[in-house]
Design an enzyme around this catalytic site. Structure first.
Site, short mmCIF file in Angstrom:
data_model
loop_
_atom_site.label_atom_id
_atom_site.label_comp_id
_atom_site.label_asym_id
_atom_site.label_seq_id
_atom_site.Cartn_x
_atom_site.Cartn_y
_atom_site.Cartn_z
N ARG A 261 0.89 -1.32 0.04
CA ARG A 261 -0.02 0.04 0.06
C ARG A 261 0.84 1.09 0.09
O ARG A 261 0.42 2.36 -0.47
CB ARG A 261 -0.79 -0.09 1.30
CG ARG A 261 -2.15 0.70 1.16
CD ARG A 261 -3.35 0.61 2.03
NE ARG A 261 -2.61 0.75 3.37
CZ ARG A 261 -2.88 -0.24 4.34
NH1 ARG A 261 -3.27 -1.64 4.08
NH2 ARG A 261 -2.47 0.06 5.60
N TYR B 259 -11.46 23.24 -9.59
CA TYR B 259 -11.98 22.31 -10.32
C TYR B 259 -13.47 21.65 -9.44
O TYR B 259 -13.21 21.47 -8.31
CB TYR B 259 -11.02 21.15 -10.17
CG TYR B 259 -11.28 19.80 -10.71
CD1 TYR B 259 -11.90 19.69 -12.05
CD2 TYR B 259 -11.21 18.60 -9.89
CE1 TYR B 259 -12.29 18.23 -12.64
CE2 TYR B 259 -11.58 17.56 -10.58
CZ TYR B 259 -12.02 17.35 -11.81
OH TYR B 259 -12.37 16.06 -12.18
#
Ligand SMILES: Cc1ncc(COP(=O)(O)O)c(C=O)c1O
Length: 388
Positions: free
Chosen positions: A54, A107
């Site tokens: 991970r 955004y």
């Protein structure tokens, strides 16, 4: 004394494998969950380049090195998308009871995160006019813990005065975060202008082939990088080695591709500016852009993403234009090898500076096709629009 490479050379030379044995050129995608440590001492060592899938493998470390060179940063963290990168950075500083400043030109999914997630957890959000510059100080409060900028802004391409904002932010010890996806590190380096964090949706120009999602977070300050890294680890951020491989592969040709995106973007923007159907082209590298001087001061070039305002908003005409396009695809994202065009509605999102301009806003992405073929495509679409 070691000579500093040009950023274009760094794109090719950094994050490469070094070995005295014969070896392949790219760092291969090293996929992993488990990482094995042969000895107890290695397993318990404080510093390990990687220790669980991970947190990445050597594929991730190599790409991070390359982005560190690109952004001129001490630290780079990888997130599963550009949106995740912006949001991890924000939530690292936005705790219940704090206040953050977010550019009105952010955004729009970042706004959804602020309003739909952070606000529900006791964070106050003020959207600010992207052109405020040092006047952003007037909006800072005792509990302001982050300022998010995006330059140029999404859909409407306002260029922000990052050096002026950085001075204010530094004096008040507020981290200044910048979405640097348009400049992609090669055209713009917010950390060198005083920002604390520079975030790139590497999904766009870095990956460059519309085939993966990935975000990068660059910072120089150890504490800031550590804070964001901790949030990402606690939440369980993971980026697949295959996506990192694709992004790193794309990064190698970033400079060459951006040269063509820039040239095609300028050719299209200048051509569109002559069209009777267009009331305004919004491209920071055009002298007609209201922030052109700031762009000239702070950017070393432009990419293929820009906007235009069509005089008509008549649905049948707008539909005819888009349906007649052949080389320009209609779809989200940008930064791939292909040209795109989409209708946009900035009025749906803006609150600090409501968007009141008449006409249909359109966002263009100039791809790597021959610019004359793209212009011919637009000509056909305008003809279809006239007939509708
Ligand atoms: C300016 C900007 N920032 C961030 C993002 C998000 O990137 P991603 O699509 O990788 O989540 C986008 C996506 O279009 C964008 O345009």
């Amino acid at each position: 004394m070691s000579k500093k490479n040009s950023p274009r050379t760094d794109l090719v030379a950094t994050g490469r494998m070094k070995s005295d044995q014969p070896h392949v050129v790219p760092v291969p995608p090293e996929r992993a969950s488990t990482v094995l440590f042969p000895t107890y001492d290695q397993f318990t060592a404080k510093t390990r380049p990687f220790f669980y899938g991970r947190f990445g493998t050597s594929t991730h470390r190599a790409f991070e090195q390359a982005v560190m060179a690109l952004e001129n940063a001490e630290h780079v963290l990888l997130a599963s998308s550009g949106l995740a990168a912006v949001n991890y950075a924000l939530l690292s500083f936005a705790l219940p009871g704090t206040h953050i400043l977010v550019t009105d030109s952010a955004y729009d999914p970042v706004r959804y995160f602020c309003d739909g997630y952070l606000a529900k957890r006791g964070v106050e959000i003020t959207y600010y006019d992207p052109r405020l510059g040092s006047d952003v100080e007037k909006l800072c409060r005792e509990n302001t813990t982050a300022i998010l900028a995006e330059s140029p802004g999404s859909l409407t391409f306002e260029v922000q005065d990052i050096p002026a904002m950085a001075k204010i932010a530094r004096a008040r010890n507020i981290p200044l975060l910048v979405d640097n996806s348009w400049g992609s590190g090669l055209l713009y380096r917010p950390l060198e202008l005083g920002a604390d964090v520079s975030i790139i949706a590497a999904t766009k120009y870095i990956a460059g082939h519309a085939d993966c999602l990935i975000g990068t977070i660059a910072a120089n300050d150890d504490e800031i990088a550590q804070k964001i890294n901790t949030s990402m680890r606690l939440i369980g951020n993971n980026v697949s080695a295959d996506d990192v491989y694709l992004a790193h592969r794309g990064l190698r040709t970033l400079a060459a591709r951006l040269d063509v995106h820039e040239a095609n973007g300028l050719k299209l923007a200048n051509w569109l500016a002559t069209r009777p159907e267009v009331s305004r082209v919004i491209h920071p590298a055009l002298p007609s852009h209201p922030d052109h001087a700031l762009w000239q001061r702070d950017f070393s070039g432009s990419c293929g993403l820009f906007g235009a305002i069509f005089k008509t908003e008549e649905r049948a005409k707008i539909r005819a234009f888009f349906d007649a396009l052949d080389h320009f695809g209609m779809g989200y994202s940008w930064g791939g090898f292909e040209s795109l065009a989409i209708p946009t509605w900035p009025q749906k999102h803006r609150t600090a500076v409501p968007w009141q301009e008449a006409g249909q806003a359109v966002r263009f992405h100039a791809g790597l096709e021959d610019a004359d073929d793209l212009i011919a495509d637009l000509q056909t679409a305008f003809a279809a629009m006239a007939k509708a």
